[in-house]
Write a protein that holds these residues in place. Structure first.
Motif, PDB file in Angstrom:
ATOM      1  N   UNK A   1       3.783  -7.103   1.880  1.00 22.83           N
ATOM      2  CA  UNK A   1       4.722  -7.356   2.958  1.00 22.83           C
ATOM      3  C   UNK A   1       5.760  -6.278   3.141  1.00 22.83           C
ATOM      4  N   UNK A   2       6.845  -6.643   3.816  1.00 22.31           N
ATOM      5  CA  UNK A   2       7.904  -5.695   4.110  1.00 22.31           C
ATOM      6  C   UNK A   2       8.696  -5.293   2.874  1.00 22.31           C
TER       7      UNK A   2
ATOM      8  N   UNK B   1      -7.137 -10.064  -4.041  1.00 19.86           N
ATOM      9  CA  UNK B   1      -7.971 -10.580  -2.970  1.00 19.86           C
ATOM     10  C   UNK B   1      -8.064  -9.580  -1.837  1.00 19.86           C
ATOM     11  N   UNK B   2      -8.420 -10.053  -0.669  1.00 20.60           N
ATOM     12  CA  UNK B   2      -8.503  -9.190   0.505  1.00 20.60           C
ATOM     13  C   UNK B   2      -7.100  -8.902   1.018  1.00 20.60           C
ATOM     14  N   UNK B   3      -6.798  -7.623   1.232  1.00 21.88           N
ATOM     15  CA  UNK B   3      -5.473  -7.232   1.699  1.00 21.88           C
ATOM     16  C   UNK B   3      -5.186  -7.830   3.078  1.00 21.88           C
ATOM     17  N   UNK B   4      -3.985  -8.348   3.235  1.00 24.65           N
ATOM     18  CA  UNK B   4      -3.513  -8.830   4.531  1.00 24.65           C
ATOM     19  C   UNK B   4      -1.996  -8.701   4.546  1.00 24.65           C
ATOM     20  N   UNK B   5      -1.415  -8.659   5.740  1.00 20.85           N
ATOM     21  CA  UNK B   5      -0.037  -8.187   5.851  1.00 20.85           C
ATOM     22  C   UNK B   5       0.903  -9.102   6.636  1.00 20.85           C
ATOM     23  N   UNK B   6       0.434 -10.255   7.066  1.00 20.16           N
ATOM     24  CA  UNK B   6       1.314 -11.232   7.696  1.00 20.16           C
ATOM     25  C   UNK B   6       0.666 -12.601   7.574  1.00 20.16           C
TER      26      UNK B   6
END
Length: 464
Positions: free
Chosen positions: A425-426, A402-407
């Protein structure tokens, strides 16, 4: 959102901004499976050469030079204040339990894992919670396999109607409770289990982990030792699922590269004397010695150096690559090396964790724990439910394609707008396969300094 259950080999993906340097050694990656089970006789299984001396030789190793390493955040975070209202509601707020070690041989792993959980819950709630309600977390101790603490803790957590339990850290402990948890229709999500056994466990699709299988860590460490010029290797091994799993994969890598494992000395959880194991391994005079243990390394390491082993001949794993500045004489481990799964922690992440727990000195599995909470919260949003089975059906989907997201804030904004997400994520570029395993991972290689603290040296990335 559609729940995905099939996956192929994946790259790191666009937009994944890790600064962790990737060493060009062509090695696979591996994670240390934390397992605590006993069994077998205490003692040794060794095949030392007849010409071996009674003490280890001076170091003949020449490892690749340190590249250092500082971690970076996975990507830009969203604005919690700008998150749109939830499009769904729930009569049952998301409640998470943790089964993480505050006592026992892995108790040093508990603080960073618990801090990672609490930081993620804090961020989720700052963005409005899940399905319009704040997330609650209940912490319980896992102990280790010498006690029955884990079973009691799980019984308590299930009685509080949690949707998921984060833990255990130890693979051995998880094996004692996985059927109890998943049999109750509750997700078990471990941030640190690495035993390959969980990949095929009959868990009704309810067991997940952000830590890679031991196959990666064992192969990576074995290949790295051989790249240092070792021809012979000795091992001191915790006799449980974690220890023997790593032992097998390290040995396979060493032998595939033309090396020989000349001694394998076993011990059991609960043992406190290790002289016979140290004598057996040093008597075989190996070029390199691998110590596969938990906090038993505090006793084993001084015995090895007392036998004349140069610290640069010593290699550790995630169960014992830790800060020993308060436990060992300065210089005891200077030059020794160890592996820990996951990218190097960024300074921003460390600072945020220290606000949760100012006493932290280790970061192991904090990122994996943070990501476990975030993924569970996103899965609940995607499912429109806090039911364990409904959430589990969405975990693979929120991790890829999907669309990259980080939080949580940025990802849930996309979800509530009708979009599909790919959370990184981390702990790295989380992409689950149909077994609930990550399909790719980082393995950090650390070198101990004069204060017996592990310092980032280089990083490997590999696929499962």
């Amino acid at each position: 959102m559609t729940a995905l259950r099939n996956t192929g080999p994946l790259g790191l993906g666009d937009g994944y901004g890790r600064a962790a340097k990737i060493a060009a050694l062509g090695m696979g990656i591996a994670l240390f499976a934390s397992a605590c089970a006993g069994g077998g006789d205490t003692g040794t299984e060794s095949s030392p050469s007849e010409e071996s001396s009674s003490s280890a030789a001076s170091s003949v190793l020449s490892c690749p030079p340190s590249q250092g390493g500082t971690g970076e955040d996975p990507g830009e975070k969203g604005d919690p204040a700008a998150v749109p209202a939830s499009t769904g509601t729930t009569d049952t707020p998301l409640k998470l339990g943790t089964l993480l070690p505050t006592t026992g041989a892995l108790s040093f792993l508990g603080p960073p894992e618990i801090a990672g959980v609490d930081l993620a819950v804090q961020e989720v709630n700052a963005a409005g919670g899940v399905l319009g309600k704040p997330v609650e977390v209940v912490h319980r101790d896992s102990g280790d396999t010498t006690t029955d603490i884990a079973t009691q803790s799980v019984t308590d957590l299930l009685g509080q109607d949690v949707s998921a339990i984060i833990g255990a850290a130890s693979s051995g402990v998880s094996k004692t409770v996985i059927n109890q948890i998943t049999g109750a229709g509750v997700i078990q999500f471990s941030p640190a289990n690495t035993s390959p056994d969980f990949s095929t466990w009959d868990d009704n699709g309810l067991y997940w982990r952000t830590a890679p299988s031991d196959v990666l860590q064992g192969r990576t460490l074995g290949n790295y030792i051989m790249s240092c010029g070792a021809q012979t290797v000795g091992m001191i091994v915790l006799n449980d699922a974690y220890g023997t799993g790593l032992q097998s994969n390290i040995k396979s890598s060493v032998e595939a590269a033309g090396g020989q494992v000349v001694s394998e000395a076993m011990f059991n959880e609960g043992d406190s004397q290790f002289s016979s194991q140290v004598d057996a391994v040093t008597g075989a005079n190996p070029d390199a010695i691998v110590v596969i243990s938990f906090d038993q390394a505090k006793s084993i390491a001084p015995l090895l150096t007392g036998k004349g082993v140069d610290p640069s001949q010593l290699f550790f794993v995630d169960g014992n690559t830790s800060d020993y500045s308060a436990d060992l004489e300065p210089g005891t481990l200077e030059g020794a090396q160890g592996t820990i799964p996951g990218p190097f922690a960024s300074q921003n992440f460390k600072d945020a964790l220290l606000k949760i727990d100012p006493s932290l000195k280790d970061w192991s599995y904090a990122g994996e724990s943070f990501d476990a909470v975030t993924l569970l919260a996103l899965a609940a949003e995607a499912a429109g439910s806090t039911d364990g089975a409904a959430m589990a059906a969405e975990l693979q989907g929120v991790s890829q394609d999907g669309e990259k997201c980080f939080d949580y804030a940025s990802c849930v904004t996309i979800l509530r707008g009708g979009g599909d997400i790919d959370y990184d994520g981390y702990s790295g570029p989380v992409s689950f396969d149909e077994n609930g395993d990550p399909t790719e991972a980082f393995i950090g290689i650390y070198q101990f300094d004069a204060d017996n603290k592990p310092v980032p040296s280089r990083s490997e990335v590999g696929k499962l």
